[in-house]
Design an enzyme around this catalytic site. Structure first.
Site, mmCIF file in Angstrom:
data_model
loop_
_atom_site.group_PDB
_atom_site.id
_atom_site.type_symbol
_atom_site.label_atom_id
_atom_site.label_comp_id
_atom_site.label_asym_id
_atom_site.label_seq_id
_atom_site.Cartn_x
_atom_site.Cartn_y
_atom_site.Cartn_z
ATOM 1 N N CYS A 114 0.813 -1.226 0.000
ATOM 2 C CA CYS A 114 0.000 0.000 0.000
ATOM 3 C C CYS A 114 0.843 1.272 0.000
ATOM 4 O O CYS A 114 0.332 2.355 -0.290
ATOM 5 C CB CYS A 114 -0.962 -0.004 1.180
ATOM 6 S SG CYS A 114 -2.092 -1.394 1.140
ATOM 7 N N HIS A 263 -3.251 7.335 1.990
ATOM 8 C CA HIS A 263 -3.651 6.001 1.550
ATOM 9 C C HIS A 263 -4.988 5.686 2.209
ATOM 10 O O HIS A 263 -5.191 5.967 3.395
ATOM 11 C CB HIS A 263 -2.592 4.968 1.956
ATOM 12 C CG HIS A 263 -3.083 3.566 1.816
ATOM 13 N ND1 HIS A 263 -3.644 3.098 0.640
ATOM 14 C CD2 HIS A 263 -3.143 2.526 2.702
ATOM 15 C CE1 HIS A 263 -4.007 1.837 0.816
ATOM 16 N NE2 HIS A 263 -3.723 1.468 2.045
ATOM 17 N N ASN A 293 -10.038 -0.159 0.008
ATOM 18 C CA ASN A 293 -8.576 -0.071 -0.015
ATOM 19 C C ASN A 293 -8.065 -0.628 -1.345
ATOM 20 O O ASN A 293 -8.130 -1.830 -1.583
ATOM 21 C CB ASN A 293 -8.007 -0.866 1.169
ATOM 22 C CG ASN A 293 -6.488 -0.803 1.256
ATOM 23 O OD1 ASN A 293 -5.823 -0.380 0.315
ATOM 24 N ND2 ASN A 293 -5.939 -1.241 2.368
HETATM 25 N N1 COA Z 1 -18.218 -8.684 9.291
HETATM 26 C C1 COA Z 1 -18.722 -8.962 10.489
HETATM 27 N N2 COA Z 1 -17.965 -9.255 11.556
HETATM 28 C C2 COA Z 1 -16.628 -9.257 11.354
HETATM 29 C C3 COA Z 1 -16.037 -8.976 10.134
HETATM 30 C C4 COA Z 1 -16.883 -8.674 9.066
HETATM 31 N N3 COA Z 1 -16.432 -8.375 7.836
HETATM 32 N N4 COA Z 1 -14.704 -9.051 10.252
HETATM 33 C C5 COA Z 1 -14.447 -9.371 11.530
HETATM 34 N N5 COA Z 1 -15.632 -9.512 12.211
HETATM 35 C C6 COA Z 1 -15.817 -9.845 13.612
HETATM 36 C C7 COA Z 1 -14.646 -10.582 14.204
HETATM 37 O O1 COA Z 1 -14.726 -11.953 13.910
HETATM 38 C C8 COA Z 1 -14.807 -10.275 15.664
HETATM 39 O O2 COA Z 1 -15.799 -11.133 16.166
HETATM 40 P P1 COA Z 1 -15.651 -11.763 17.650
HETATM 41 O O3 COA Z 1 -15.631 -10.562 18.564
HETATM 42 O O4 COA Z 1 -16.846 -12.605 17.770
HETATM 43 O O5 COA Z 1 -14.357 -12.506 17.628
HETATM 44 C C9 COA Z 1 -15.384 -8.863 15.670
HETATM 45 O O6 COA Z 1 -15.896 -8.640 14.356
HETATM 46 C C10 COA Z 1 -14.352 -7.804 15.973
HETATM 47 O O7 COA Z 1 -13.210 -8.057 15.175
HETATM 48 P P2 COA Z 1 -11.921 -7.173 15.278
HETATM 49 O O8 COA Z 1 -10.900 -7.737 14.353
HETATM 50 O O9 COA Z 1 -11.584 -7.013 16.712
HETATM 51 O O10 COA Z 1 -12.490 -5.776 14.735
HETATM 52 P P3 COA Z 1 -11.747 -4.416 14.609
HETATM 53 O O11 COA Z 1 -12.515 -3.396 15.323
HETATM 54 O O12 COA Z 1 -10.274 -4.534 14.880
HETATM 55 O O13 COA Z 1 -11.929 -4.112 13.057
HETATM 56 C C11 COA Z 1 -10.633 -4.113 11.045
HETATM 57 C C12 COA Z 1 -11.333 -4.964 12.104
HETATM 58 C C13 COA Z 1 -9.967 -5.058 10.066
HETATM 59 C C14 COA Z 1 -11.670 -3.280 10.341
HETATM 60 C C15 COA Z 1 -9.588 -3.202 11.725
HETATM 61 O O14 COA Z 1 -8.784 -3.944 12.596
HETATM 62 C C16 COA Z 1 -8.733 -2.504 10.743
HETATM 63 O O15 COA Z 1 -9.199 -1.699 9.974
HETATM 64 N N6 COA Z 1 -7.416 -2.765 10.746
HETATM 65 C C17 COA Z 1 -6.508 -2.152 9.825
HETATM 66 C C18 COA Z 1 -6.659 -2.830 8.512
HETATM 67 C C19 COA Z 1 -5.975 -2.140 7.414
HETATM 68 O O16 COA Z 1 -6.172 -0.977 7.247
HETATM 69 N N7 COA Z 1 -5.191 -2.869 6.651
HETATM 70 C C20 COA Z 1 -4.556 -2.402 5.501
HETATM 71 C C21 COA Z 1 -3.439 -1.486 5.841
HETATM 72 S S1 COA Z 1 -2.693 -1.010 4.370
#
Ligand code: COA
Length: 336
Positions: A114, A263, A293
């Site tokens: 990215c 980004h 993204n």
């Molecule tokens: N739909 C519904 N539920 C989902 C899901 C989806 N698409 N993806 C994950 N969940 C669930 C998980 O399984 C978890 O369930 P549980 O509590 O029963 O275990 C719950 O949602 C919370 O998951 P978590 O991973 O703690 O959520 P989060 O608040 O950290 O959000 C992201 C997840 C991925 C959105 C967040 O961590 C994020 O944006 N990270 C950065 C990612 C990024 O930008 N990457 C690229 C960088 S270049």
């Protein structure tokens, strides 16, 4: 003669097919509500079958060349930032070079996920400063849909396909930062140019965001894997850090920035970075809601949108920043 690079024009391309969160929820256990609340993403564009990264890159490059008023035959370098090349080799950039009708110059790919567009822009800027090229097309292009595990709801909802490009041109004179008001011989390009670029990586965090395949390891393409929470934590810290590093290097403060073109990974990362910098969110260009993204393509896509709709004006100070797998991160400060 000291050289500097000017961004003469930009262009972008998004595949026609739009996939909404609701459509994704038909095949994977997710909901529009969850995706919007956690990421700000409402939809993404997905490349058609048989439509490759080079096809998206070509369209973005053609539009950038038209906007810049530069003919492809005058380009002496094509750099494509991509994590989703058409083939393991040759570089996707060589295909774009050929399809642009170029027979001269050099073409190569850059891989920094990215952060790829920022890495490519930095390389291009230094090529121009070093006198190795006069006109460079820098492209960020991705078909991330091809490396997603469509059964993994924690990653497949986050990404989209697209491409963006800029045309860099060499101009005589030092960095505009060291020439307040510019000098008379700079003509129309007075004061414009890339002020600085900054690159970082930390390979000890490579397991936070990676693809579980590759030619040398598994001989498969593999799928995106991510420890989302950890990536999120690193993103806000690293991005705020790189913005401060960039401003310090130029003797500027956040209040001097007209536009941040970040980004586009997650709206919460954008909000968190803006808060940390005490920068009004209105001065950030946001496309993540519609593009998701698009990895290396996200900055030039957002840049093109803000230039074409008139938000970014000649003379504006534009800061681009990104973080991606590696982890890699970087920035570029430009006087538009
Ligand atoms: N739909 C519904 N539920 C989902 C899901 C989806 N698409 N993806 C994950 N969940 C669930 C998980 O399984 C978890 O369930 P549980 O509590 O029963 O275990 C719950 O949602 C919370 O998951 P978590 O991973 O703690 O959520 P989060 O608040 O950290 O959000 C992201 C997840 C991925 C959105 C967040 O961590 C994020 O944006 N990270 C950065 C990612 C990024 O930008 N990457 C690229 C960088 S270049």
């Amino acid at each position: 003669m000291t050289k500097r690079s000017i961004i003469l024009g930009c262009g972008s391309y998004l595949p026609e097919r739009i996939v909404s969160n609701a459509e994704l929820a038909e095949t994977v256990d997710t909901s529009d509500e969850w995706i919007v609340e956690r990421t700000g993403i409402k939809q993404r564009h997905i490349a058609a079958e048989g439509q490759y990264t080079s096809d998206l890159a070509l369209k973005a490059a053609e539009r950038a060349l038209a906007h810049a008023g530069v003919d492809a035959k005058d380009i002496d370098m094509v750099i494509v930032a991509t994590t989703t090349p058409d083939n393991t080799f040759p570089a996707t950039a060589t295909k774009v070079q050929h399809n642009l009708g170029m027979v001269n110059g050099a073409a190569f790919d850059v891989q920094a996920v990215c952060s790829g567009f920022i890495y490519a822009l930095s390389i291009a800027d230094n090529m121009i400063k070093g006198g190795q090229a006069e006109n460079i097309v820098v492209i960020g292009a991705e078909t991330f849909s091809r490396i997603l595990d469509w059964e993994d709801r924690t990653t497949c909802v986050l990404f989209g396909d697209g491409a963006g490009a800029v045309v860099l041109q060499a101009a005589n004179g030092a960095d505009p930062a060291s020439q307040p008001g510019g000098s008379a011989d700079l003509g129309d390009n007075r004061g414009r140019g890339i002020l600085s670029t900054h690159l970082h990586s930390d390979g000890s965090t490579r397991d936070l965001l990676y693809v579980d395949g590759g030619p040398s390891s598994t001989q498969t393409v593999g799928h995106v894997r991510m420890v989302g929470k950890e990536v999120f934590r690193h993103a806000v810290t690293n991005l705020a850090g790189i913005v401060h590093e960039t401003l310090d290097a130029n003797g500027l403060s956040p209040a001097d920035i007209d536009w941040v073109v970040p980004h586009q990974a997650n709206k919460r990362i954008l909000d968190g970075t803006a808060r940390k910098l005490k920068l009004p969110i209105e001065r950030m260009v946001v496309t993540v809601d519609r593009h998701a993204n698009t990895s290396a393509a996200s900055i030039p896509l957002a840049l093109d949108e803000a230039v074409k709709d008139g938000r970014i004006q000649r003379g504006d100070l534009v800061l681009m920043e990104a973080m991606g797998g590696g982890l890699t991160w970087g920035s570029a400060l430009v006087r538009w």
